[in-house]
Design a protein around this motif. Sequence first.
Motif, short mmCIF file in Angstrom:
data_model
loop_
_atom_site.label_atom_id
_atom_site.label_comp_id
_atom_site.label_asym_id
_atom_site.label_seq_id
_atom_site.Cartn_x
_atom_site.Cartn_y
_atom_site.Cartn_z
N GLU A 1 6.71 -2.72 21.46
CA GLU A 1 6.26 -1.33 21.54
C GLU A 1 6.37 -0.80 22.96
OE1 GLU A 1 2.92 -0.02 19.26
OE2 GLU A 1 2.80 -1.92 18.20
N ILE B 1 8.99 2.73 25.50
CA ILE B 1 8.53 3.74 26.46
C ILE B 1 9.58 3.92 27.56
CG2 ILE B 1 6.72 4.37 28.10
CD1 ILE B 1 4.81 2.58 26.50
N HIS C 1 -8.83 5.81 31.94
CA HIS C 1 -8.91 5.01 30.71
C HIS C 1 -9.76 3.75 30.83
CE1 HIS C 1 -5.88 7.47 28.62
NE2 HIS C 1 -5.26 7.53 29.79
N GLN D 1 -2.87 -1.17 22.08
CA GLN D 1 -2.49 0.18 21.66
C GLN D 1 -3.02 1.24 22.61
OE1 GLN D 1 -0.35 1.21 19.26
NE2 GLN D 1 0.11 -0.98 19.05
N LEU D 2 -4.22 1.05 23.12
CA LEU D 2 -4.79 1.99 24.09
C LEU D 2 -3.95 2.04 25.36
CD1 LEU D 2 -8.61 1.25 23.71
CD2 LEU D 2 -7.45 3.40 23.13
N GLN E 1 -0.63 3.90 24.66
CA GLN E 1 -0.83 5.35 24.62
C GLN E 1 -1.06 5.92 26.02
OE1 GLN E 1 -0.34 7.29 22.01
NE2 GLN E 1 -0.70 9.05 23.36
N LYS F 1 2.23 6.13 27.87
CA LYS F 1 3.02 7.27 27.40
C LYS F 1 2.54 8.57 28.03
CE LYS F 1 4.31 5.31 22.91
NZ LYS F 1 4.12 5.41 21.42
N GLU F 2 1.22 8.72 28.13
CA GLU F 2 0.65 9.91 28.75
C GLU F 2 1.02 9.98 30.23
OE1 GLU F 2 -3.54 9.81 28.09
OE2 GLU F 2 -3.37 9.85 25.89
#
Length: 335
Positions: free
Chosen positions: A259, A263, A296, A325-326, A329, A332-333
Motif C-alpha cells: 500500500e 503513494i 497525527h 492505515q492511519l 492516510q 497521502k495527506e
Amino acid sequence: MLNGHGDDLHLIEGEIKHNFSSNVYYKGCPESLLDEISKNIKEIQSYPSPIANELNDLAAKKFQLHSNQFLFTNGATEAFYLIAQLFSAKKAAIVAPTFAEYEDACSIFKLDYQLISRAAIKDTNVDLLFICNPNNPTGTSFSKKELELLFKQKPATTFVIDEAYIEFTDNLESVSSLTTKHANLIVVRSLTKTFTIPGLRLGYIISNPSNISTLLALKMPWSVNTLAIKAGEFIFNNYKTLQFNASELLEETTVFKKELKRIKGIKVCESNTSYFLVELLNRPAKELKEYLIEKHQILIRDATNFNNLEGEHIRLSTQNKAANQLLIQALKEWI
C-alpha cells in the motif's frame, strides 16, 4: 547513543499514539513475562549475581553449545563496548549504513575504523569487522554460507555479527553454531527486541571460551540487573511459546509495503525484515517527522543521520493494521 540513534520517544512532548520508529515487536511484551517480572519485584532489594551467569546454562541448552561460550550484558550495546575495549587502538571496519553504536564504541576506545560497503569486505584487512545481520536500518542480510566463507577467507580478522533482529526474518540461520569452529567469530544477540523489553536491557555474547574469558575480564560487575535476569530465565525456559510468529509478521509487512508503494513521491526500499527504509523523493525527512507528530501523534524514524545513507530516508517498523492505515492516510495527506 552519541549520534542520536534509537527510539527518541522520551524527547517528544505530548502524546504519541503510534510509534513506527522503534523496531521492537509491536504487540508488546507477553503478559506472562510481564507477570513474571512483577512477581519478582521484591528481588530488587538484593544484589544480582555479578555476571548473570545463571543464564548461561539456559542459553547453552537453547543453542546446543557450552555454558562457557556465553556472556550476558546490559543490552547488546554493552557487548559492543566490551568488544571495542578488547580491540582498543587496533584497526576496525563497519559495514554501513548501520547501527551507530559500533562507531561510538570504536571512537571511545580509540580504534582506527572505517565505514565500508558490503562489496568492499573482501578487500578490507582489519583486526575487527562489524556486520549487522539482518542490518539495521536497511533490513538486508547475509546468508550463513556467505558469512562462513568470509570467516575462512579472513582468519586474521575477528568478525562481530550482530543478530539482534534475526528473529524478525524467516529466512536467516544464526551463525552461533560456528563459534565452535571459528576462533575469529563473536556473535551478539538481544532479548529486548523480540520480547519487547528494551527498558530492561538484556543482551548476550556468544563466542569460543577463550574470547568469553578475555571479555569477562573487562566487564564491570552487576551490569545486568535482577529483573533482567529473572526475565531472561523465564524467556529461555519458555522461548517457543513466548516468541512471535515471524512469518505472520512478514505477511503483515508485505501488505503494508504494498500500500505504501502506491503513494507517489516515496520509494519503499527492499528489506528482509518487518522494518524498512522509505526514501522521500521531494521533501525532507525532518519535515515529515514533525508533521506526523503534530498532526497525527505518529512517530517515525528520521534516518538521515545514518552514515553512508544518501538521500532523505525514514525508517518504518510494521505496526497493527489500524495504525498502518492511519500512517498511509497521513502520508497521502502530507504528499
